[in-house]
Design a protein around this motif. Structure first.
Motif, mmCIF file in Angstrom:
data_model
loop_
_atom_site.group_PDB
_atom_site.id
_atom_site.type_symbol
_atom_site.label_atom_id
_atom_site.label_comp_id
_atom_site.label_asym_id
_atom_site.label_seq_id
_atom_site.Cartn_x
_atom_site.Cartn_y
_atom_site.Cartn_z
ATOM 1 N N THR A 96 0.847 -1.187 0.000
ATOM 2 C CA THR A 96 0.000 0.000 0.000
ATOM 3 C C THR A 96 0.881 1.234 0.000
ATOM 4 N N ASP A 97 0.330 2.331 -0.473
ATOM 5 C CA ASP A 97 1.021 3.599 -0.365
ATOM 6 C C ASP A 97 0.921 4.039 1.081
ATOM 7 N N LYS A 98 2.034 4.417 1.646
ATOM 8 C CA LYS A 98 2.059 4.807 3.050
ATOM 9 C C LYS A 98 2.404 6.285 3.147
ATOM 10 N N ILE A 99 1.583 6.994 3.889
ATOM 11 C CA ILE A 99 1.821 8.416 4.106
ATOM 12 C C ILE A 99 2.011 8.616 5.597
ATOM 13 N N GLU A 100 3.131 9.187 5.956
ATOM 14 C CA GLU A 100 3.400 9.447 7.359
ATOM 15 C C GLU A 100 3.224 10.929 7.647
ATOM 16 N N VAL A 101 2.590 11.209 8.772
ATOM 17 C CA VAL A 101 2.373 12.584 9.205
ATOM 18 C C VAL A 101 3.094 12.768 10.520
ATOM 19 N N GLU A 102 3.924 13.777 10.580
ATOM 20 C CA GLU A 102 4.683 14.047 11.800
ATOM 21 C C GLU A 102 4.101 15.279 12.476
ATOM 22 N N THR A 103 3.813 15.144 13.752
ATOM 23 C CA THR A 103 3.330 16.289 14.517
ATOM 24 C C THR A 103 4.380 16.647 15.556
ATOM 25 N N LYS A 104 4.479 17.915 15.848
ATOM 26 C CA LYS A 104 5.485 18.373 16.797
ATOM 27 C C LYS A 104 4.985 18.277 18.227
ATOM 28 N N SER A 105 3.693 18.467 18.418
ATOM 29 C CA SER A 105 3.134 18.428 19.760
ATOM 30 C C SER A 105 1.697 17.944 19.664
ATOM 31 N N SER A 106 1.319 17.029 20.508
ATOM 32 C CA SER A 106 -0.023 16.480 20.432
ATOM 33 C C SER A 106 -1.072 17.431 21.000
ATOM 34 N N ASP A 107 -0.662 18.388 21.847
ATOM 35 C CA ASP A 107 -1.649 19.280 22.452
ATOM 36 C C ASP A 107 -1.733 20.648 21.768
ATOM 37 N N ALA A 108 -0.831 20.945 20.862
ATOM 38 C CA ALA A 108 -0.840 22.243 20.190
ATOM 39 C C ALA A 108 -1.771 22.205 18.987
ATOM 40 N N ILE A 109 -2.501 23.298 18.776
ATOM 41 C CA ILE A 109 -3.346 23.429 17.594
ATOM 42 C C ILE A 109 -2.444 23.902 16.461
ATOM 43 N N PRO A 110 -2.461 23.177 15.332
ATOM 44 C CA PRO A 110 -1.555 23.556 14.247
ATOM 45 C C PRO A 110 -1.894 24.933 13.665
ATOM 46 N N ASP A 111 -0.859 25.654 13.333
ATOM 47 C CA ASP A 111 -1.010 26.972 12.721
ATOM 48 C C ASP A 111 -1.279 26.773 11.231
ATOM 49 N N ILE A 112 -2.398 27.269 10.757
ATOM 50 C CA ILE A 112 -2.799 27.069 9.372
ATOM 51 C C ILE A 112 -1.801 27.666 8.388
ATOM 52 N N GLU A 113 -1.232 28.785 8.714
ATOM 53 C CA GLU A 113 -0.245 29.400 7.825
ATOM 54 C C GLU A 113 1.024 28.551 7.750
ATOM 55 N N GLU A 114 1.429 27.992 8.873
ATOM 56 C CA GLU A 114 2.604 27.114 8.884
ATOM 57 C C GLU A 114 2.328 25.873 8.031
ATOM 58 N N MET A 115 1.127 25.335 8.134
ATOM 59 C CA MET A 115 0.771 24.162 7.330
ATOM 60 C C MET A 115 0.766 24.494 5.846
ATOM 61 N N ARG A 116 0.258 25.669 5.476
ATOM 62 C CA ARG A 116 0.272 26.083 4.068
ATOM 63 C C ARG A 116 1.700 26.227 3.564
ATOM 64 N N ARG A 117 2.577 26.802 4.387
ATOM 65 C CA ARG A 117 3.975 26.962 4.013
ATOM 66 C C ARG A 117 4.624 25.593 3.793
ATOM 67 N N LEU A 119 3.124 22.771 2.985
ATOM 68 C CA LEU A 119 2.568 22.186 1.770
ATOM 69 C C LEU A 119 3.191 22.807 0.530
ATOM 70 N N ALA A 120 3.382 24.113 0.553
ATOM 71 C CA ALA A 120 3.989 24.804 -0.575
ATOM 72 C C ALA A 120 5.419 24.315 -0.791
ATOM 73 N N GLU A 121 6.150 24.109 0.289
ATOM 74 C CA GLU A 121 7.516 23.582 0.192
ATOM 75 C C GLU A 121 7.500 22.186 -0.401
ATOM 76 N N ASP A 122 6.560 21.377 0.044
ATOM 77 C CA ASP A 122 6.454 20.020 -0.440
ATOM 78 C C ASP A 122 6.125 19.995 -1.939
ATOM 79 N N ASP A 123 5.275 20.921 -2.386
ATOM 80 C CA ASP A 123 4.914 20.999 -3.807
ATOM 81 C C ASP A 123 6.103 21.395 -4.661
ATOM 82 N N THR A 124 6.957 22.269 -4.146
ATOM 83 C CA THR A 124 8.114 22.695 -4.930
ATOM 84 C C THR A 124 9.184 21.614 -4.967
#
Length: 126
Positions: A96-117, A119-124
C-alpha cells in the motif's frame, strides 16, 4: 421500498452486462425479452435497472480477476516487469502507499499558515 425488476429486465441485464452485450444487438436483446428496443432503451434509463446492470457487470468482471492476476504474474516474472509486480502486490493487499504525518506536539493546535507553508515547500520539492 425499491422497485422489483421483471424477468424480462433481468434477461436484458444478463446480456447487457457482458462484454459486447453477449454478442447481441439491442434489437436482439429486446426480441429475446419479448419487448421493443425502445423499451430496452427506456429500461436503461431507469435507476433501479441501471443499478442492477452495474452490479451484474461488476460481478462479471470480478470473476475474471484471478485469471487476470495470474496472467500479470506470469508476465511480471517472464519479463521482469516491476510495475506489474507492484500492481499484483497492491491488488493482493500486500503493498500500500504509506503516508506518514509528523506532529510536533499532540496538544498544540496547528497553525494554518505554517501548514500552508509546509505544503507549498512540499509541492516545490516534487
Amino acid at each position: 421500498m425499491s422497485k422489483r425488476l421483471t424477468t424480462e429486465q433481468l434477461t436484458a441485464i444478463h446480456y447487457l452486462s457482458q462484454p459486447n452485450k453477449g454478442g447481441k444487438t439491442i434489437e436482439e436483446i429486446a426480441k429475446e425479452c419479448g419487448v421493443s428496443d425502445r423499451t430496452v432503451y427506456r429500461w436503461m434509463n431507469d435507476d433501479t435497472f441501471d443499478k442492477e446492470l452495474r452490479r451484474q457487470a461488476q460481478r462479471n468482471v470480478s470473476k475474471l480477476v484471478p485469471d487476470v492476476v495470474q496472467a500479470m504474474y506470469a508476465t511480471a516474472i517472464k519479463e521482469g516487469n516491476a510495475a506489474a509486480a507492484k500492481l499484483i502486490l497492491t491488488v493482493a493487499g500486500m503493498l500500500t502507499d504509506k503516508i506518514e504525518v509528523e506532529t510536533k506536539s499532540s496538544d498544540a493546535i496547528p497553525d494554518i499558515e505554517e501548514m500552508r507553508r509546509m505544503l507549498a515547500e512540499d509541492d516545490t520539492d516534487a
